[in-house]
Motif scaffolding. Structure first.
Motif, PDB file in Angstrom:
ATOM      1  N   PHE A 206      57.248 -74.947 -56.195  1.00 24.50           N
ATOM      2  CA  PHE A 206      55.841 -74.881 -55.834  1.00 24.50           C
ATOM      3  C   PHE A 206      55.144 -75.896 -56.473  1.00 24.50           C
ATOM      4  CE2 PHE A 206      57.008 -71.564 -59.005  1.00 24.50           C
ATOM      5  CZ  PHE A 206      56.488 -72.006 -60.130  1.00 24.50           C
ATOM      6  N   ARG A 207      53.800 -75.978 -55.836  1.00 25.40           N
ATOM      7  CA  ARG A 207      52.904 -76.994 -56.752  1.00 25.40           C
ATOM      8  C   ARG A 207      52.058 -76.174 -57.729  1.00 25.40           C
ATOM      9  NH1 ARG A 207      49.344 -81.417 -53.546  1.00 25.40           N
ATOM     10  NH2 ARG A 207      51.401 -81.925 -52.935  1.00 25.40           N
ATOM     11  N   MET A 208      51.906 -76.537 -59.055  1.00 26.75           N
ATOM     12  CA  MET A 208      51.320 -75.757 -60.023  1.00 26.75           C
ATOM     13  C   MET A 208      49.755 -76.252 -60.172  1.00 26.75           C
ATOM     14  SD  MET A 208      51.689 -73.308 -62.253  1.00 26.75           S
ATOM     15  CE  MET A 208      52.977 -73.017 -62.919  1.00 26.75           C
ATOM     16  N   ILE A 209      48.940 -75.505 -60.051  1.00 24.95           N
ATOM     17  CA  ILE A 209      47.554 -75.769 -60.252  1.00 24.95           C
ATOM     18  C   ILE A 209      46.956 -75.255 -61.392  1.00 24.95           C
ATOM     19  CG2 ILE A 209      45.166 -75.804 -59.220  1.00 24.95           C
ATOM     20  CD1 ILE A 209      47.723 -75.029 -56.650  1.00 24.95           C
ATOM     21  N   SER A 210      46.782 -75.600 -62.586  1.00 22.37           N
ATOM     22  CA  SER A 210      46.432 -74.939 -63.741  1.00 22.37           C
ATOM     23  C   SER A 210      44.950 -75.034 -64.013  1.00 22.37           C
ATOM     24  CB  SER A 210      47.321 -75.702 -64.911  1.00 22.37           C
ATOM     25  OG  SER A 210      48.840 -75.572 -64.732  1.00 22.37           O
ATOM     26  N   SER A 227      39.233 -68.623 -51.567  1.00 23.69           N
ATOM     27  CA  SER A 227      39.821 -69.492 -50.345  1.00 23.69           C
ATOM     28  C   SER A 227      41.013 -69.580 -50.079  1.00 23.69           C
ATOM     29  CB  SER A 227      39.176 -70.938 -50.654  1.00 23.69           C
ATOM     30  OG  SER A 227      39.391 -71.918 -49.735  1.00 23.69           O
ATOM     31  N   PHE A 228      41.956 -69.531 -51.154  1.00 27.94           N
ATOM     32  CA  PHE A 228      43.361 -69.692 -51.015  1.00 27.94           C
ATOM     33  C   PHE A 228      43.755 -68.431 -50.119  1.00 27.94           C
ATOM     34  CE2 PHE A 228      47.813 -69.099 -52.420  1.00 27.94           C
ATOM     35  CZ  PHE A 228      48.296 -70.557 -52.248  1.00 27.94           C
ATOM     36  N   LEU A 229      43.377 -67.525 -50.686  1.00 22.44           N
ATOM     37  CA  LEU A 229      43.903 -66.161 -49.870  1.00 22.44           C
ATOM     38  C   LEU A 229      43.438 -66.048 -48.598  1.00 22.44           C
ATOM     39  CD1 LEU A 229      45.398 -63.618 -50.338  1.00 22.44           C
ATOM     40  CD2 LEU A 229      43.081 -62.408 -50.989  1.00 22.44           C
ATOM     41  N   ARG A 230      42.359 -66.568 -47.917  1.00 21.11           N
ATOM     42  CA  ARG A 230      41.843 -66.524 -46.655  1.00 21.11           C
ATOM     43  C   ARG A 230      42.818 -67.676 -46.097  1.00 21.11           C
ATOM     44  NH1 ARG A 230      36.577 -67.090 -48.821  1.00 21.11           N
ATOM     45  NH2 ARG A 230      36.472 -69.231 -48.459  1.00 21.11           N
ATOM     46  N   LEU A 231      43.112 -68.642 -46.504  1.00 19.84           N
ATOM     47  CA  LEU A 231      43.970 -69.642 -45.850  1.00 19.84           C
ATOM     48  C   LEU A 231      45.461 -69.025 -45.490  1.00 19.84           C
ATOM     49  CD1 LEU A 231      42.875 -73.019 -47.654  1.00 19.84           C
ATOM     50  CD2 LEU A 231      42.509 -72.313 -45.096  1.00 19.84           C
ATOM     51  N   PRO A 239      52.412 -69.273 -49.151  1.00 19.92           N
ATOM     52  CA  PRO A 239      51.887 -68.841 -50.559  1.00 19.92           C
ATOM     53  C   PRO A 239      52.839 -69.368 -51.441  1.00 19.92           C
ATOM     54  CG  PRO A 239      52.510 -67.032 -49.233  1.00 19.92           C
ATOM     55  CD  PRO A 239      52.357 -68.219 -48.359  1.00 19.92           C
ATOM     56  N   SER A 240      54.288 -69.235 -51.133  1.00 17.57           N
ATOM     57  CA  SER A 240      55.416 -69.424 -52.065  1.00 17.57           C
ATOM     58  C   SER A 240      55.297 -71.282 -52.490  1.00 17.57           C
ATOM     59  CB  SER A 240      56.696 -69.427 -51.232  1.00 17.57           C
ATOM     60  OG  SER A 240      56.961 -70.068 -50.270  1.00 17.57           O
ATOM     61  N   LEU A 268      51.719 -61.872 -54.237  1.00 21.03           N
ATOM     62  CA  LEU A 268      52.402 -62.910 -53.432  1.00 21.03           C
ATOM     63  C   LEU A 268      53.056 -63.917 -54.349  1.00 21.03           C
ATOM     64  CD1 LEU A 268      49.207 -63.436 -50.988  1.00 21.03           C
ATOM     65  CD2 LEU A 268      51.580 -62.562 -50.387  1.00 21.03           C
ATOM     66  N   GLY A 269      52.944 -63.832 -55.435  1.00 24.98           N
ATOM     67  CA  GLY A 269      53.652 -64.735 -56.365  1.00 24.98           C
ATOM     68  C   GLY A 269      52.845 -66.332 -56.630  1.00 24.98           C
ATOM     69  N   CYS A 270      51.655 -66.315 -56.204  1.00 28.07           N
ATOM     70  CA  CYS A 270      50.853 -67.598 -56.216  1.00 28.07           C
ATOM     71  C   CYS A 270      49.607 -67.265 -57.184  1.00 28.07           C
ATOM     72  CB  CYS A 270      50.278 -67.794 -54.854  1.00 28.07           C
ATOM     73  SG  CYS A 270      49.725 -66.709 -54.023  1.00 28.07           S
TER      74      CYS A 270
END
Length: 416
Positions: A206-210, A227-231, A239-240, A268-270
């Motif tokens: 996955f791509r990590m956004i910190s 926003s991420f959850l809406r998408l 989500p993975s 969701l693990g995100c």
């Protein structure tokens, strides 16, 4: 060599963001003719040359009353008196040419003000955050009255007022035009000798956004996470493939008000939320992230300052998602730095926010070269040179009667 006393509640190894600014002044001013001495509330791992640690008194009823009714946003108010006495003793043993205090907290300026009055020393009042007009401070009731009362005296007594953004300085001038001739901007910046650079990204699916740092008050991660959850729910994102990592304290108010959002993203693990960690561990997480989240939002939607972590983020050279307002200092610095970035603000509708989230998550994560302008203007050594020049103007008898603020002198810190 002239001697400068720096009064700062936070100083390394304290990981508070403001301690880094005081450290850069302490470290680099010596290259420009100023022997620096520090009085601080931050315990030292080992004795350090010219650093006086003044322990914080045990918190008692008086401290609790002051915090509750007068200074709700300033910790360790009763540190003021022992720190002032320690500064008195230091000045008696080693006469100083000037005093610099840096806030927050407000007691640093109270000490600087009292030293100015007692010893008639030139005083530089450095504001990492404003006192009046700060959306994170209460403007009403006794706390608001105390802030306005003290600020008026600070503005009158200080020989130089230093803001960390041009926005902040202009707000001062609108409120009190007389300060224009004795105010300047020295932005927050970075230590060129601190090794911050992109590290290889570890293998992961996955791509990590910190985000590194705490969320409190109006500074919240909810806009991008919602926003991420809406998408994800629309099927626009897997989500993975992405994970948000929040390293630092999360205000219970934010966590409670948006518990379902945090719960669903975590399941969701995100989303992962980590507690505050030592600075080096936080920097390691920063430097090995695919991209970064920066929070510059607040209740008042004012871009009144620049988070210190912005300069660390930029030095990593990877994409930044910034929660900020249009044309804020943060947006302008990102724009001239060379790093790819996308901004979100509370005034945007969900459709635009979601489009920008897709744009951000699609950016290449390879590090980029930073602009020469950024590397020069926010270099802590250059900023110490600027401060030394301003101090010289105050202390040099030939400069008496001339304005402290000189656009040519500090143009490299105000060009953003």
């Amino acid at each position: 060599m002239r001697k400068l006393l720096i009064v700062t509640h936070a100083f390394p190894p304290n990981p508070a963001p403001g301690s880094a600014r005081a450290w850069r002044f302490y470290k680099y001013l010596q290259e420009f003719g100023y022997e620096t001495h520090v009085v601080t509330a931050s315990p030292q791992d080992e004795p350090q040359s010219r650093v006086t640690w003044v322990p914080v008194p045990a918190r008692n009823l008086g401290e609790r009353i002051l915090r509750k009714f007068v200074f709700p946003y300033d910790e360790d108010i009763q540190w003021t008196l022992p720190a002032f006495h320690a500064a008195e003793r230091l000045i008696a043993a080693t006469p100083m040419d000037a005093v610099l205090s840096t806030v927050p907290y407000i007691q640093d300026h109270i000490i600087g003000y009292r030293l100015k009055k007692k010893f008639d020393l030139p005083w530089i009042a450095d504001y990492r955050d404003p006192i009046v007009g700060n959306p994170f401070r209460r403007s009403t009731g006794i706390p608001g009255m105390a802030d306005r009362f003290l600020s008026a005296r600070f503005f009158t007594a200080a020989d130089l007022l230093v803001a960390v953004t041009d926005y902040g300085r202009q707000a001062w001038i609108r409120r009190s035009p007389a300060v224009e001739s004795k105010s300047a901007v020295i932005w927050n910046g970075y230590d060129p000798e601190e090794p911050i650079a992109p590290k290889p990204i570890p293998p992961r699916p996955f791509r990590m956004i910190s985000h590194i740092g705490s969320f409190y008050g109006g500074r919240s991660p909810v806009i991008p996470l919602a926003s991420f959850l809406r998408l994800v729910r629309r099927g626009a994102l897997n989500p993975s493939s992405f994970r948000f990592r929040l390293v630092g304290a999360l205000s219970p108010v934010i966590a409670d008000n948006h518990s379902e959002l945090f719960r669903e993203l975590t399941s969701l693990g995100c989303l992962e939320i980590q507690p505050v960690v030592p600075r080096q561990q936080a920097l390691d997480a920063l430097m090995e992230s695919d991209s970064l989240l920066l929070a510059d939002n607040n209740y008042a939607s004012i871009g009144h300052t620049v988070p210190a972590k912005l300069f660390e983020y930029i030095r990593v050279g990877r994409p930044v998602l910034a929660l900020t307002v249009k044309d804020s200092p943060v947006e302008r610095i990102l724009g001239m730095s060379g790093v790819p970035f996308v901004t979100l603000s509370p005034g945007m509708d969900d459709q635009l926010i979601d489009a920008r989230m897709i744009q951000f998550l699609s950016l290449p994560t390879g590090p980029v070269d930073l602009s020469e302008q950024f590397l020069s203007e926010f270099n802590g050594r250059n900023q110490a040179r600027t401060l030394a020049g301003l101090l010289d103007r105050i202390l040099d008898p030939l400069s008496i009667g001339s304005p402290v603020y000189d656009r040519n002198l500090i143009k490299h810190t105000t060009a953003v």
